[in-house]
Write a protein that holds these residues in place. Structure first.
Motif, PDB file in Angstrom:
ATOM      1  N   ASP A   1       1.593  14.634   4.177  1.00 59.30           N
ATOM      2  CA  ASP A   1       0.934  13.630   3.346  1.00 59.30           C
ATOM      3  C   ASP A   1       0.478  12.442   4.183  1.00 59.30           C
ATOM      4  N   GLY A   2       1.257  12.117   5.213  1.00 67.25           N
ATOM      5  CA  GLY A   2       0.864  11.021   6.087  1.00 67.25           C
ATOM      6  C   GLY A   2      -0.449  11.291   6.788  1.00 67.25           C
ATOM      7  N   LYS A   3      -0.625  12.518   7.237  1.00 64.41           N
ATOM      8  CA  LYS A   3      -1.882  12.885   7.892  1.00 64.41           C
ATOM      9  C   LYS A   3      -3.041  12.812   6.903  1.00 64.41           C
ATOM     10  N   ARG A   4      -2.782  13.191   5.670  1.00 64.97           N
ATOM     11  CA  ARG A   4      -3.821  13.189   4.645  1.00 64.97           C
ATOM     12  C   ARG A   4      -4.251  11.762   4.294  1.00 64.97           C
ATOM     13  N   TRP A   5      -3.295  10.849   4.269  1.00 65.14           N
ATOM     14  CA  TRP A   5      -3.575   9.476   3.853  1.00 65.14           C
ATOM     15  C   TRP A   5      -3.765   8.513   5.028  1.00 65.14           C
ATOM     16  N   GLY A   6      -3.565   9.004   6.248  1.00 65.01           N
ATOM     17  CA  GLY A   6      -3.689   8.124   7.408  1.00 65.01           C
ATOM     18  C   GLY A   6      -2.554   7.127   7.520  1.00 65.01           C
ATOM     19  N   ILE A   7      -1.358   7.535   7.075  1.00 73.83           N
ATOM     20  CA  ILE A   7      -0.166   6.685   7.107  1.00 73.83           C
ATOM     21  C   ILE A   7       0.930   7.443   7.852  1.00 73.83           C
ATOM     22  N   PRO A   8       1.634   6.821   8.802  1.00 72.53           N
ATOM     23  CA  PRO A   8       2.728   7.529   9.470  1.00 72.53           C
ATOM     24  C   PRO A   8       3.757   8.003   8.455  1.00 72.53           C
ATOM     25  N   GLY A   9       4.223   9.229   8.626  1.00 74.28           N
ATOM     26  CA  GLY A   9       5.213   9.763   7.696  1.00 74.28           C
ATOM     27  C   GLY A   9       6.172  10.701   8.403  1.00 74.28           C
TER      28      GLY A   9
ATOM     29  N   VAL B   1      15.214   3.466  -1.691  1.00 78.49           N
ATOM     30  CA  VAL B   1      13.947   4.147  -1.971  1.00 78.49           C
ATOM     31  C   VAL B   1      13.840   4.445  -3.466  1.00 78.49           C
ATOM     32  N   THR B   2      12.695   4.072  -4.069  1.00 69.79           N
ATOM     33  CA  THR B   2      12.491   4.378  -5.491  1.00 69.79           C
ATOM     34  C   THR B   2      11.999   5.802  -5.712  1.00 69.79           C
ATOM     35  N   HIS B   3      11.115   6.288  -4.808  1.00 71.38           N
ATOM     36  CA  HIS B   3      10.602   7.655  -4.964  1.00 71.38           C
ATOM     37  C   HIS B   3       9.968   8.121  -3.660  1.00 71.38           C
ATOM     38  N   GLY B   4       9.599   9.405  -3.630  1.00 71.28           N
ATOM     39  CA  GLY B   4       9.262  10.045  -2.369  1.00 71.28           C
ATOM     40  C   GLY B   4       7.815  10.017  -1.936  1.00 71.28           C
ATOM     41  N   HIS B   5       6.955   9.219  -2.541  1.00 68.88           N
ATOM     42  CA  HIS B   5       5.556   9.179  -2.119  1.00 68.88           C
ATOM     43  C   HIS B   5       5.389   8.457  -0.781  1.00 68.88           C
ATOM     44  N   ILE B   6       4.403   8.890  -0.035  1.00 65.85           N
ATOM     45  CA  ILE B   6       4.199   8.460   1.346  1.00 65.85           C
ATOM     46  C   ILE B   6       4.123   6.943   1.497  1.00 65.85           C
ATOM     47  N   ASP B   7       3.421   6.255   0.592  1.00 63.47           N
ATOM     48  CA  ASP B   7       3.253   4.807   0.748  1.00 63.47           C
ATOM     49  C   ASP B   7       4.539   4.045   0.437  1.00 63.47           C
ATOM     50  N   HIS B   8       5.519   4.726  -0.155  1.00 68.48           N
ATOM     51  CA  HIS B   8       6.781   4.069  -0.497  1.00 68.48           C
ATOM     52  C   HIS B   8       7.901   4.368   0.497  1.00 68.48           C
ATOM     53  N   CYS B   9       7.790   5.457   1.238  1.00 71.25           N
ATOM     54  CA  CYS B   9       8.907   5.772   2.140  1.00 71.25           C
ATOM     55  C   CYS B   9       8.474   6.476   3.422  1.00 71.25           C
ATOM     56  N   GLY B  10       7.194   6.356   3.785  1.00 73.95           N
ATOM     57  CA  GLY B  10       6.711   7.070   4.966  1.00 73.95           C
ATOM     58  C   GLY B  10       7.482   6.769   6.233  1.00 73.95           C
ATOM     59  N   VAL B  11       7.816   5.489   6.463  1.00 76.65           N
ATOM     60  CA  VAL B  11       8.526   5.127   7.701  1.00 76.65           C
ATOM     61  C   VAL B  11       9.995   4.816   7.449  1.00 76.65           C
TER      62      VAL B  11
ATOM     63  N   THR C   1       1.046  -0.713   4.274  1.00 74.94           N
ATOM     64  CA  THR C   1       0.115   0.423   4.279  1.00 74.94           C
ATOM     65  C   THR C   1      -1.245   0.002   3.721  1.00 74.94           C
ATOM     66  N   PRO C   2      -2.290   0.795   3.997  1.00 73.30           N
ATOM     67  CA  PRO C   2      -3.609   0.492   3.420  1.00 73.30           C
ATOM     68  C   PRO C   2      -3.615   0.501   1.890  1.00 73.30           C
ATOM     69  N   LEU C   3      -2.572   1.086   1.274  1.00 73.39           N
ATOM     70  CA  LEU C   3      -2.485   1.130  -0.182  1.00 73.39           C
ATOM     71  C   LEU C   3      -1.826  -0.116  -0.768  1.00 73.39           C
ATOM     72  N   GLU C   4      -1.482  -1.085   0.097  1.00 72.84           N
ATOM     73  CA  GLU C   4      -0.912  -2.365  -0.357  1.00 72.84           C
ATOM     74  C   GLU C   4       0.308  -2.152  -1.255  1.00 72.84           C
ATOM     75  N   GLN C   5       1.232  -1.353  -0.758  1.00 76.29           N
ATOM     76  CA  GLN C   5       2.455  -1.070  -1.499  1.00 76.29           C
ATOM     77  C   GLN C   5       3.430  -2.238  -1.332  1.00 76.29           C
ATOM     78  N   ASN C   6       4.042  -2.646  -2.436  1.00 72.26           N
ATOM     79  CA  ASN C   6       4.968  -3.780  -2.408  1.00 72.26           C
ATOM     80  C   ASN C   6       6.337  -3.369  -1.889  1.00 72.26           C
ATOM     81  N   CYS C   7       6.548  -3.472  -0.593  1.00 76.41           N
ATOM     82  CA  CYS C   7       7.897  -3.327  -0.056  1.00 76.41           C
ATOM     83  C   CYS C   7       8.638  -4.628  -0.380  1.00 76.41           C
ATOM     84  N   THR C   8       9.849  -4.505  -0.908  1.00 77.35           N
ATOM     85  CA  THR C   8      10.604  -5.685  -1.329  1.00 77.35           C
ATOM     86  C   THR C   8      11.839  -5.859  -0.454  1.00 77.35           C
TER      87      THR C   8
END
Length: 222
Positions: free
Chosen positions: A102-110, A63-73, A18-25
């Motif tokens: 939230d995806g629409k707000r942040w420009g991330i698919p959700g 999933v650690t938590h429900g924010h868009i950059d962590h679990c949008g897809v 994502t544009p937020l550079e979230q660390n998917c592990t």
């Protein structure tokens, strides 16, 4: 005759998404080559490329938590790969239900999803022959969890703690004192030698943060 190097039981690869550079592990069991993504927030094609590069088989998404950059897809990828979803704690149902907005707000698919298994403090999750402890660490979100592999002295902490910082608590349902308590009462007792992957930025150790973190160091908290 040369000695054969002992294979560690667990390996990981960090894939920023994502544009937020979230660390998917990407975490996998070296004996079985079974793997799981923790926090598949976006860029599913990049994640599929990581599967191929590592030569592993994905058996679940965590999933650690429900924010868009962590679990949008996460829901989209789970259907695509035909695997179950485990986590977070059900207290984050609120966040998962609004992933599309939230995806629409942040420009991330959700896309909202229903995990196959909500997780609670003290639960265990398996990846191949690996067993990770589930630690409920509210504050950033009410249902945030951390995954800890004690034998490897390793944790994936999402947005609870970062190198030099802590998670935001100004989002809906955030609570600053809960976050501080989660860090000091749930994470610090795991040991100063535990290396952790945060939700964003470089890895660190709990010991380093206890010494230097301007929000939760032993000096700051007295």
């Amino acid at each position: 005759m040369t000695e054969t190097a002992v294979q560690p039981p667990m390996k990981v690869a960090i894939i920023p998404v994502t544009p937020l550079e979230q660390n998917c592990t990407l975490v996998w069991c070296t004996r079985t080559m079974k793997a799981a993504f923790i926090d598949a927030g976006g860029d599913p094609e990049r994640l599929k490329a990581a599967i191929a590069k590592a030569g592993v088989t994905i058996e679940k998404l965590l999933v650690t938590h429900g924010h868009i950059d962590h679990c949008g897809v996460t829901g989209i990828l789970a259907k695509d790969l035909g695997v179950p979803i485990e986590g977070p704690h059900e207290a984050d149902r609120f966040w998962i239900s609004r992933l599309e907005d939230d995806g629409k707000r942040w420009g991330i698919p959700g896309e909202p999803f229903e995990p196959n298994r909500w997780l609670q403090d003290g639960d265990k999750v398996t990846i191949g022959e690996l067993e990770l402890d589930v630690i409920h660490c509210p504050g950033h979100t009410p249902g945030h969890i951390v995954f800890h592999h004690a034998p490897s002295r390793f944790a994936i902490v999402g947005d609870v703690l970062f190198q030099g910082s802590i998670g935001r608590t100004d989002f809906p349902m955030g609570n600053h004192q809960d976050l501080i308590d989660s860090i000091t009462q749930k994470l610090w007792p795991l040991g100063s030698d535990v290396t952790f992957v945060p939700g964003h930025g470089p890895t660190s150790t709990f010991g380093r943060e206890r010494q230097t973190n301007s929000y939760v160091s032993d000096y700051v908290l007295g």
